[in-house]
Design a protein around this motif. Sequence first.
Motif, PDB file in Angstrom:
ATOM      1  N   ALA A  35       0.816  -1.217   0.000  1.00  0.00           N
ATOM      2  CA  ALA A  35       0.000   0.000   0.000  1.00  0.00           C
ATOM      3  C   ALA A  35       0.848   1.265   0.000  1.00  0.00           C
ATOM      4  CB  ALA A  35      -0.938   0.011   1.214  1.00  0.00           C
ATOM      5  N   PHE A  36       1.733   1.408   0.945  1.00  0.00           N
ATOM      6  CA  PHE A  36       2.453   2.665   1.133  1.00  0.00           C
ATOM      7  C   PHE A  36       3.449   2.931   0.009  1.00  0.00           C
ATOM      8  CE2 PHE A  36       5.500   5.593   3.001  1.00  0.00           C
ATOM      9  CZ  PHE A  36       4.644   6.540   3.548  1.00  0.00           C
ATOM     10  N   ASP A  37       4.237   1.930  -0.355  1.00  0.00           N
ATOM     11  CA  ASP A  37       5.224   2.032  -1.437  1.00  0.00           C
ATOM     12  C   ASP A  37       5.200   0.712  -2.190  1.00  0.00           C
ATOM     13  OD1 ASP A  37       7.188   3.096  -3.044  1.00  0.00           O
ATOM     14  OD2 ASP A  37       8.725   3.218  -1.485  1.00  0.00           O
ATOM     15  N   GLY A  39       5.275  -2.623  -4.198  1.00  0.00           N
ATOM     16  CA  GLY A  39       6.357  -3.228  -4.978  1.00  0.00           C
ATOM     17  C   GLY A  39       7.732  -2.987  -4.390  1.00  0.00           C
ATOM     18  N   HIS A  40       7.783  -2.490  -3.164  1.00  0.00           N
ATOM     19  CA  HIS A  40       9.051  -2.222  -2.499  1.00  0.00           C
ATOM     20  C   HIS A  40       9.133  -2.972  -1.172  1.00  0.00           C
ATOM     21  CE1 HIS A  40       9.022   1.085  -5.348  1.00  0.00           C
ATOM     22  NE2 HIS A  40      10.295   1.284  -5.080  1.00  0.00           N
ATOM     23  N   VAL A  41      10.351  -3.278  -0.771  1.00  0.00           N
ATOM     24  CA  VAL A  41      10.612  -3.794   0.560  1.00  0.00           C
ATOM     25  C   VAL A  41      10.991  -2.599   1.420  1.00  0.00           C
ATOM     26  CG1 VAL A  41      12.191  -5.199   1.948  1.00  0.00           C
ATOM     27  CG2 VAL A  41      11.310  -6.089  -0.214  1.00  0.00           C
ATOM     28  N   LEU A  42      10.307  -2.441   2.551  1.00  0.00           N
ATOM     29  CA  LEU A  42      10.579  -1.349   3.475  1.00  0.00           C
ATOM     30  C   LEU A  42      11.301  -1.904   4.691  1.00  0.00           C
ATOM     31  CD1 LEU A  42       7.107   0.463   3.418  1.00  0.00           C
ATOM     32  CD2 LEU A  42       9.074   0.828   1.919  1.00  0.00           C
ATOM     33  N   VAL A  43      12.400  -1.275   5.053  1.00  0.00           N
ATOM     34  CA  VAL A  43      13.170  -1.694   6.226  1.00  0.00           C
ATOM     35  C   VAL A  43      13.192  -0.518   7.206  1.00  0.00           C
ATOM     36  CG1 VAL A  43      15.408  -2.481   7.085  1.00  0.00           C
ATOM     37  CG2 VAL A  43      14.593  -3.268   4.843  1.00  0.00           C
ATOM     38  N   LEU A  44      12.704  -0.761   8.424  1.00  0.00           N
ATOM     39  CA  LEU A  44      12.767   0.233   9.495  1.00  0.00           C
ATOM     40  C   LEU A  44      14.057   0.020  10.267  1.00  0.00           C
ATOM     41  CD1 LEU A  44      11.504   2.380  11.460  1.00  0.00           C
ATOM     42  CD2 LEU A  44      10.508   0.415  12.682  1.00  0.00           C
ATOM     43  N   TYR A  53      13.445  -0.381  -0.888  1.00  0.00           N
ATOM     44  CA  TYR A  53      14.139  -1.089  -1.966  1.00  0.00           C
ATOM     45  C   TYR A  53      13.118  -1.570  -2.981  1.00  0.00           C
ATOM     46  CZ  TYR A  53      17.976  -1.563   1.444  1.00  0.00           C
ATOM     47  OH  TYR A  53      18.965  -1.323   2.372  1.00  0.00           O
ATOM     48  N   GLY A  54      13.276  -1.171  -4.251  1.00  0.00           N
ATOM     49  CA  GLY A  54      12.417  -1.688  -5.307  1.00  0.00           C
ATOM     50  C   GLY A  54      12.725  -3.156  -5.554  1.00  0.00           C
ATOM     51  N   VAL A  55      11.682  -3.957  -5.805  1.00  0.00           N
ATOM     52  CA  VAL A  55      11.857  -5.397  -5.996  1.00  0.00           C
ATOM     53  C   VAL A  55      11.111  -5.833  -7.253  1.00  0.00           C
ATOM     54  CG1 VAL A  55      11.450  -7.684  -4.990  1.00  0.00           C
ATOM     55  CG2 VAL A  55      12.048  -5.782  -3.513  1.00  0.00           C
ATOM     56  N   ALA A  56      11.772  -6.686  -8.031  1.00  0.00           N
ATOM     57  CA  ALA A  56      11.147  -7.339  -9.180  1.00  0.00           C
ATOM     58  C   ALA A  56      11.337  -8.845  -8.996  1.00  0.00           C
ATOM     59  CB  ALA A  56      11.787  -6.870 -10.480  1.00  0.00           C
ATOM     60  N   PHE A  57      10.624  -9.637  -9.770  1.00  0.00           N
ATOM     61  CA  PHE A  57      10.699 -11.083  -9.627  1.00  0.00           C
ATOM     62  C   PHE A  57      11.030 -11.739 -10.958  1.00  0.00           C
ATOM     63  CE2 PHE A  57       8.087  -9.544  -6.205  1.00  0.00           C
ATOM     64  CZ  PHE A  57       8.563 -10.262  -5.116  1.00  0.00           C
ATOM     65  N   LEU A  88       6.833  -1.899  12.546  1.00  0.00           N
ATOM     66  CA  LEU A  88       6.430  -1.241  11.306  1.00  0.00           C
ATOM     67  C   LEU A  88       5.187  -1.917  10.749  1.00  0.00           C
ATOM     68  CD1 LEU A  88       7.250   0.823   9.042  1.00  0.00           C
ATOM     69  CD2 LEU A  88       8.551  -1.046   8.017  1.00  0.00           C
ATOM     70  N   ALA A  89       4.230  -1.122  10.286  1.00  0.00           N
ATOM     71  CA  ALA A  89       3.037  -1.650   9.622  1.00  0.00           C
ATOM     72  C   ALA A  89       2.537  -0.604   8.634  1.00  0.00           C
ATOM     73  CB  ALA A  89       1.939  -1.972  10.641  1.00  0.00           C
ATOM     74  N   GLU A  90       1.712  -1.034   7.690  1.00  0.00           N
ATOM     75  CA  GLU A  90       1.108  -0.118   6.720  1.00  0.00           C
ATOM     76  C   GLU A  90      -0.357  -0.440   6.578  1.00  0.00           C
ATOM     77  OE1 GLU A  90       2.715  -0.582   2.764  1.00  0.00           O
ATOM     78  OE2 GLU A  90       1.971  -2.617   2.607  1.00  0.00           O
TER      79      GLU A  90
END
Length: 184
Positions: A35-37, A39-44, A53-57, A88-90
Amino acid sequence: MVRTFHRETGMQTGASLSVPIPQGTVPVELLFSAAFDSGHVLVLDTALRIHSYGVAFDADGTPKLIGDTPTIHGPFGNPAVVGAGTALAEAPGVDGPPYLAIGTAGGRLILVSGEPMQATVHSLSDWIEDLAAVPQVGYVAFVAVVNGRLLGINPDSDPSQPGLQPKHTFTCIPFGWRLRDISF
């Protein structure tokens, strides 16, 4: 560590991805954002920064980072004042932008939303052990695990007012046991 799993079998597909953490950074929570960003991995980290970090598969499900360096948001407070980051949560915004919630060791819930990002601090009673988003009627609440209790927070209880207006809306105290005493 980011892994992908087959929806039907539950087996890991592809290889794992280790997210590179900058030197001198102490990560505390990793979240794959929807939701917040998206397609990205968020690290607190403990300094109340979010590393995105943008992530593709790949076709086999192997996650890959997009780009060499993360986008860093924050810090969203002074850890010496509000405590180090712990959770951390979104949550999606019902009628507006999504929310990001950061819990701290000092019992503060930092809510981040909007463009440009704006942070609002809401005080709870103690160290925030964990956070999750829970749908409610008309909004999405953040539930914080604090000292064995579940505290529900509406991130914007009065959308007619400028900025976020967080409000503690419910508390759940389990009968006969403490949440942190349970292990799986």
